[in-house]
Design an enzyme around this catalytic site. Structure first.
Site, PDB file in Angstrom:
ATOM      1  N   GLY A  12       0.679  -1.177   0.115  1.00  0.00           N
ATOM      2  CA  GLY A  12       0.050   0.207  -0.143  1.00  0.00           C
ATOM      3  C   GLY A  12       0.788   1.257   0.113  1.00  0.00           C
ATOM      4  O   GLY A  12       2.278   1.062   0.172  1.00  0.00           O
ATOM      5  N   ASP A  13       0.318   2.351  -0.085  1.00  0.00           N
ATOM      6  CA  ASP A  13       0.866   3.711  -0.051  1.00  0.00           C
ATOM      7  C   ASP A  13       1.984   3.940  -1.076  1.00  0.00           C
ATOM      8  O   ASP A  13       3.046   4.382  -1.101  1.00  0.00           O
ATOM      9  CB  ASP A  13       1.620   3.967   1.391  1.00  0.00           C
ATOM     10  CG  ASP A  13       0.760   3.811   2.349  1.00  0.00           C
ATOM     11  OD1 ASP A  13      -0.635   4.251   2.343  1.00  0.00           O
ATOM     12  OD2 ASP A  13       0.981   3.199   3.507  1.00  0.00           O
ATOM     13  N   LYS A  16      -0.530   5.496  -5.406  1.00  0.00           N
ATOM     14  CA  LYS A  16      -1.433   4.924  -6.422  1.00  0.00           C
ATOM     15  C   LYS A  16      -2.700   6.324  -6.634  1.00  0.00           C
ATOM     16  O   LYS A  16      -3.244   6.488  -7.949  1.00  0.00           O
ATOM     17  CB  LYS A  16      -2.420   3.918  -5.806  1.00  0.00           C
ATOM     18  CG  LYS A  16      -1.818   2.676  -5.645  1.00  0.00           C
ATOM     19  CD  LYS A  16      -2.713   1.515  -5.259  1.00  0.00           C
ATOM     20  CE  LYS A  16      -3.263   1.871  -3.910  1.00  0.00           C
ATOM     21  NZ  LYS A  16      -2.167   1.847  -2.729  1.00  0.00           N
ATOM     22  N   GLY A  17      -2.625   7.153  -5.860  1.00  0.00           N
ATOM     23  CA  GLY A  17      -3.481   8.272  -6.033  1.00  0.00           C
ATOM     24  C   GLY A  17      -3.156   9.241  -7.129  1.00  0.00           C
ATOM     25  O   GLY A  17      -3.871   9.462  -7.900  1.00  0.00           O
ATOM     26  N   ASN A  38     -10.296   3.238   5.254  1.00  0.00           N
ATOM     27  CA  ASN A  38      -8.748   3.139   5.485  1.00  0.00           C
ATOM     28  C   ASN A  38      -7.894   3.339   4.592  1.00  0.00           C
ATOM     29  O   ASN A  38      -6.377   3.812   4.853  1.00  0.00           O
ATOM     30  CB  ASN A  38      -8.528   1.462   6.189  1.00  0.00           C
ATOM     31  CG  ASN A  38      -8.967   0.648   4.922  1.00  0.00           C
ATOM     32  OD1 ASN A  38      -9.698   1.071   4.208  1.00  0.00           O
ATOM     33  ND2 ASN A  38      -8.627  -0.664   5.048  1.00  0.00           N
ATOM     34  N   GLY A  40      -5.990   6.022   1.978  1.00  0.00           N
ATOM     35  CA  GLY A  40      -5.980   7.325   1.756  1.00  0.00           C
ATOM     36  C   GLY A  40      -5.128   7.605   0.441  1.00  0.00           C
ATOM     37  O   GLY A  40      -3.941   7.456   0.387  1.00  0.00           O
ATOM     38  N   HIS A  41      -5.841   8.361  -0.352  1.00  0.00           N
ATOM     39  CA  HIS A  41      -5.106   8.882  -1.594  1.00  0.00           C
ATOM     40  C   HIS A  41      -4.713  10.413  -1.746  1.00  0.00           C
ATOM     41  O   HIS A  41      -5.658  10.991  -1.261  1.00  0.00           O
ATOM     42  CB  HIS A  41      -5.957   8.639  -2.757  1.00  0.00           C
ATOM     43  CG  HIS A  41      -5.885   7.007  -3.304  1.00  0.00           C
ATOM     44  ND1 HIS A  41      -6.803   6.624  -4.113  1.00  0.00           N
ATOM     45  CD2 HIS A  41      -5.280   6.189  -2.615  1.00  0.00           C
ATOM     46  CE1 HIS A  41      -6.695   5.151  -4.325  1.00  0.00           C
ATOM     47  NE2 HIS A  41      -5.574   5.081  -3.366  1.00  0.00           N
ATOM     48  N   THR A  42      -3.440  10.822  -1.970  1.00  0.00           N
ATOM     49  CA  THR A  42      -3.543  12.319  -1.869  1.00  0.00           C
ATOM     50  C   THR A  42      -3.198  12.670  -3.360  1.00  0.00           C
ATOM     51  O   THR A  42      -2.425  11.705  -4.113  1.00  0.00           O
ATOM     52  CB  THR A  42      -2.046  12.801  -1.343  1.00  0.00           C
ATOM     53  OG1 THR A  42      -2.069  11.935   0.276  1.00  0.00           O
ATOM     54  CG2 THR A  42      -1.985  14.058  -0.965  1.00  0.00           C
ATOM     55  N   THR A 125      -6.221   0.559  10.964  1.00  0.00           N
ATOM     56  CA  THR A 125      -6.290   1.976  10.982  1.00  0.00           C
ATOM     57  C   THR A 125      -7.532   2.435  11.978  1.00  0.00           C
ATOM     58  O   THR A 125      -7.858   3.534  11.942  1.00  0.00           O
ATOM     59  CB  THR A 125      -6.696   2.346   9.600  1.00  0.00           C
ATOM     60  OG1 THR A 125      -7.645   1.664   9.156  1.00  0.00           O
ATOM     61  CG2 THR A 125      -5.538   1.945   8.525  1.00  0.00           C
ATOM     62  N   GLN A 221      -4.855   0.112  -0.912  1.00  0.00           N
ATOM     63  CA  GLN A 221      -3.947  -0.725  -0.099  1.00  0.00           C
ATOM     64  C   GLN A 221      -2.950  -1.295  -1.426  1.00  0.00           C
ATOM     65  O   GLN A 221      -2.845  -0.899  -2.246  1.00  0.00           O
ATOM     66  CB  GLN A 221      -4.514  -1.922   0.711  1.00  0.00           C
ATOM     67  CG  GLN A 221      -5.271  -1.286   2.016  1.00  0.00           C
ATOM     68  CD  GLN A 221      -6.630  -0.734   1.835  1.00  0.00           C
ATOM     69  OE1 GLN A 221      -7.574  -1.572   1.215  1.00  0.00           O
ATOM     70  NE2 GLN A 221      -6.690   0.481   2.433  1.00  0.00           N
ATOM     71  N   ARG A 302       5.859   6.051   8.093  1.00  0.00           N
ATOM     72  CA  ARG A 302       5.774   4.799   7.438  1.00  0.00           C
ATOM     73  C   ARG A 302       7.383   4.054   7.702  1.00  0.00           C
ATOM     74  O   ARG A 302       8.291   4.767   7.637  1.00  0.00           O
ATOM     75  CB  ARG A 302       5.649   4.828   6.043  1.00  0.00           C
ATOM     76  CG  ARG A 302       4.111   5.329   5.856  1.00  0.00           C
ATOM     77  CD  ARG A 302       3.944   5.382   4.352  1.00  0.00           C
ATOM     78  NE  ARG A 302       2.505   6.085   4.059  1.00  0.00           N
ATOM     79  CZ  ARG A 302       2.116   6.819   3.161  1.00  0.00           C
ATOM     80  NH1 ARG A 302       3.028   7.256   2.399  1.00  0.00           N
ATOM     81  NH2 ARG A 302       0.915   7.372   3.152  1.00  0.00           N
ATOM     82  N   ASP A 330      12.082  10.163  -7.626  1.00  0.00           N
ATOM     83  CA  ASP A 330      13.024  11.438  -7.400  1.00  0.00           C
ATOM     84  C   ASP A 330      13.305  11.051  -5.839  1.00  0.00           C
ATOM     85  O   ASP A 330      14.306  12.083  -5.523  1.00  0.00           O
ATOM     86  CB  ASP A 330      12.310  12.473  -7.487  1.00  0.00           C
ATOM     87  CG  ASP A 330      10.617  12.519  -6.826  1.00  0.00           C
ATOM     88  OD1 ASP A 330      10.123  11.802  -7.115  1.00  0.00           O
ATOM     89  OD2 ASP A 330      10.579  13.255  -5.839  1.00  0.00           O
ATOM     90  N   GLY A 412       7.711  13.276  -9.099  1.00  0.00           N
ATOM     91  CA  GLY A 412       7.087  14.296  -8.245  1.00  0.00           C
ATOM     92  C   GLY A 412       5.830  14.137  -8.060  1.00  0.00           C
ATOM     93  O   GLY A 412       4.948  13.257  -8.829  1.00  0.00           O
TER      94      GLY A 412
HETATM   95  P1  IMP Z   1      -7.222  -2.285   8.325  1.00  0.00           P
HETATM   96  O1  IMP Z   1      -7.334  -2.304   7.102  1.00  0.00           O
HETATM   97  O2  IMP Z   1      -7.332  -1.100   9.122  1.00  0.00           O
HETATM   98  O3  IMP Z   1      -7.954  -3.473   8.988  1.00  0.00           O
HETATM   99  O4  IMP Z   1      -5.656  -2.270   8.768  1.00  0.00           O
HETATM  100  C1  IMP Z   1      -5.099  -3.710   8.600  1.00  0.00           C
HETATM  101  C2  IMP Z   1      -3.483  -3.503   7.947  1.00  0.00           C
HETATM  102  O5  IMP Z   1      -3.522  -3.034   6.795  1.00  0.00           O
HETATM  103  C3  IMP Z   1      -2.559  -2.530   8.891  1.00  0.00           C
HETATM  104  O6  IMP Z   1      -1.236  -3.007   8.907  1.00  0.00           O
HETATM  105  C4  IMP Z   1      -2.711  -1.056   8.331  1.00  0.00           C
HETATM  106  O7  IMP Z   1      -1.505  -0.214   8.427  1.00  0.00           O
HETATM  107  C5  IMP Z   1      -2.798  -1.535   6.990  1.00  0.00           C
HETATM  108  N1  IMP Z   1      -3.262  -0.582   5.871  1.00  0.00           N
HETATM  109  C6  IMP Z   1      -4.966  -0.322   5.770  1.00  0.00           C
HETATM  110  N2  IMP Z   1      -5.045   0.463   4.931  1.00  0.00           N
HETATM  111  C7  IMP Z   1      -3.949   0.945   4.491  1.00  0.00           C
HETATM  112  C8  IMP Z   1      -3.455   1.863   3.374  1.00  0.00           C
HETATM  113  O8  IMP Z   1      -4.208   2.446   2.693  1.00  0.00           O
HETATM  114  N3  IMP Z   1      -1.990   2.151   3.276  1.00  0.00           N
HETATM  115  C9  IMP Z   1      -1.206   1.322   4.049  1.00  0.00           C
HETATM  116  N4  IMP Z   1      -1.346   0.144   4.701  1.00  0.00           N
HETATM  117  C10 IMP Z   1      -2.793   0.117   5.125  1.00  0.00           C
END
Ligand code: IMP
Length: 426
Positions: A12-13, A16-17, A38, A40-42, A125, A221, A302, A330, A412
């Site tokens: 994840g992270d 992708k956003g 859970n 989050g896209h910026t 989260t 994710q 992270r 970058d 960037g």
């Molecule tokens: P949950 O999705 O809140 O149940 O979290 C379960 C696991 O997935 C945890 O380790 C979170 O940190 C990870 N996780 C959930 N959503 C994201 C995301 O958007 N990016 C990165 N890790 C995520």
């Protein structure tokens, strides 16, 4: 036919956003298929930053149909907040559609998530994701359509559920329970506000594909957070992988034309669990600082490390990746040398495939190759030719090790800081 699934190839992270936003410009329809708030896209658009959690990134384009599919668990309160926030900034949300089949994240799911996480130590989260999916699978959850219809049957099921959850709260956690009437009014009020967005989204997406429209399935994710194929139990409770796009929208696999895997030029993860290439030194700090590696949803720092191509090859296999998008290249600008993990050493044995079990992964030492860095600012590059030769060599090495071409490279956060090698939508 032009339907592209975009998936995270790591934990994840992956940025992708930004890639979704870039592709959304060309798409007629953008669909979320799993996860919930859970995610989050910026997205950065002309000096403005948008943080999206539940709403597909396509919402920033007024003509794009944006769909929250049945695989997404919907926190109605958070969704209303997000819609209001966008509207206040002049973004038109009338093209948003939410599946009538989407399970609802209830206030008790969030509370139970918090309490359970204290015991499991997954580091969730706390957005109620696991408990909401568990109720769906247990057939004791509620869908958007159920709440909209309301009625005696719904009220009886809901009351029984509150009583059951209250027993968990009181008997297991010695905490106060929930008030049925109060929660009923709250969710009816929220459903009323969202009513105009509800639809049979499988039909809408299917029709768009059949009409030859460009459809983008936006994964949240990443592959290693998949409930089946990720680093269980340190995973989320949905299917971020490409196969999840079919189940989570009601679209058959033969309708998908391409699968784009988004990978950062290095690796990060949030929450607990093994991470073979993690850097607990100044190099990890550089990646965190330069890459602004703090969670969009929780603000947590992270964990950062070198690129791991054992993971990427696994992502190629599990998702059937046809193309790669490499983001945040970058961030590596200042390193004199850059490492890439090509295999793991486990009890003297060389592993080239990603292990099935986190106990094994926990004992894996990365086998690295080392490449020279480029040590110059690449944030203004707009084509491969603009990149320093060592940066090009780094990308070429990733392509060689994964067997997949990099269609997109991000240098960037801005829309224009994107190198496009091949067009995803035909
Ligand atoms: P949950 O999705 O809140 O149940 O979290 C379960 C696991 O997935 C945890 O380790 C979170 O940190 C990870 N996780 C959930 N959503 C994201 C995301 O958007 N990016 C990165 N890790 C995520």
């Amino acid at each position: 036919m032009s339907a592209v699934v975009l998936v995270g190839a790591q934990w994840g992270d992956e940025g992708k956003g930004k890639i979704t936003d870039f592709l959304a410009e060309k798409a007629n329809c953008v669909v979320r298929y799993q996860g919930g708030s859970n995610a989050g896209h910026t997205v950065e658009v002309s000096q403005e930053k948008f943080m999206l959690h539940l709403i597909p990134s396509g919402i920033l384009y007024p003509e794009t149909l944006c769909v929250i599919g049945n695989g997404v668990v919907v926190d109605m309160g958070k969704l209303i907040e997000e819609i209001d926030g966008l509207q206040k900034r002049g973004i038109d949300t009338s093209n948003l559609r939410i599946s009538l089949r989407s399970p609802v994240v209830m206030p008790y799911h969030k509370r139970i998530d918090e309490l359970e996480d204290r015991h499991t130590g997954i580091g969730t989260t706390k957005r109620g994701i696991g408990p909401a999916y568990a109720d769906k699978i247990n057939r004791i959850g509620f869908r958007m359509g159920d709440i909209l219809t309301g009625g005696k049957c719904f009220r009886e099921r809901f009351k029984a559920q509150i009583e059951y959850k209250n027993r968990i709260m009181e008997e297991i956690y010695q905490e106060d329970g929930f008030d049925y009437q109060q929660m009923l009014e709250e969710i009816f009020g929220q459903a009323e506000q969202l009513k105009k967005y509800l639809a049979d989204t499988s039909y809408l997406v299917y029709t768009a594909i059949k009409e030859g429209k460009k459809v983008l399935f936006e994964g949240a994710q990443g592959t290693l957070l998949d409930i089946d194929h990720g680093t269980y139990p340190y995973v989320t409770s949905s299917h971020p992988i490409a196969g999840g796009a079919c189940v989570g929208t009601g679209i058959g696999p033969t309708n998908i034309s391409k699968v784009l895997g988004v990978a950062k030029a290095y690796t990060t993860r949030v929450g607990e669990g093994p991470f073979p290439t993690e850097l607990n030194d100044f190099q990890g700090e550089i990646l965190r600082d330069k890459g602004q590696e703090y969670g969009t949803t929780t603000g947590r720092p992270r964990r950062c490390g070198w690129l791991d191509t054992v993971i990427l090859r696994y992502a190629v296999r599990i998702n059937g990746l046809t193309d790669l998008a490499i983001t945040k290249l970058d961030v590596l600008d200042s390193f004199p040398t850059i490492k890439i993990c090509v295999a793991y050493r486990y009890k003297g044995q060389l592993l080239t495939e990603f292990p099935n079990n986190i106990t094994i992964l926990d004992d894996c030492e990365p086998e690295y190759i080392e490449l020279p860095g480029w040590q110059e600012d690449i944030t203004a590059a707009s084509s491969m030719e603009d990149l320093p030769v060592n940066a090009r060599a780094y990308v070429a090495k990733i392509e060689e090790l994964t067997g997949v071409k990099a269609a997109i490279i991000a240098v960037g956060p801005k829309r224009k800081q994107t190198i496009v090698n091949s067009l995803l939508f035909t």
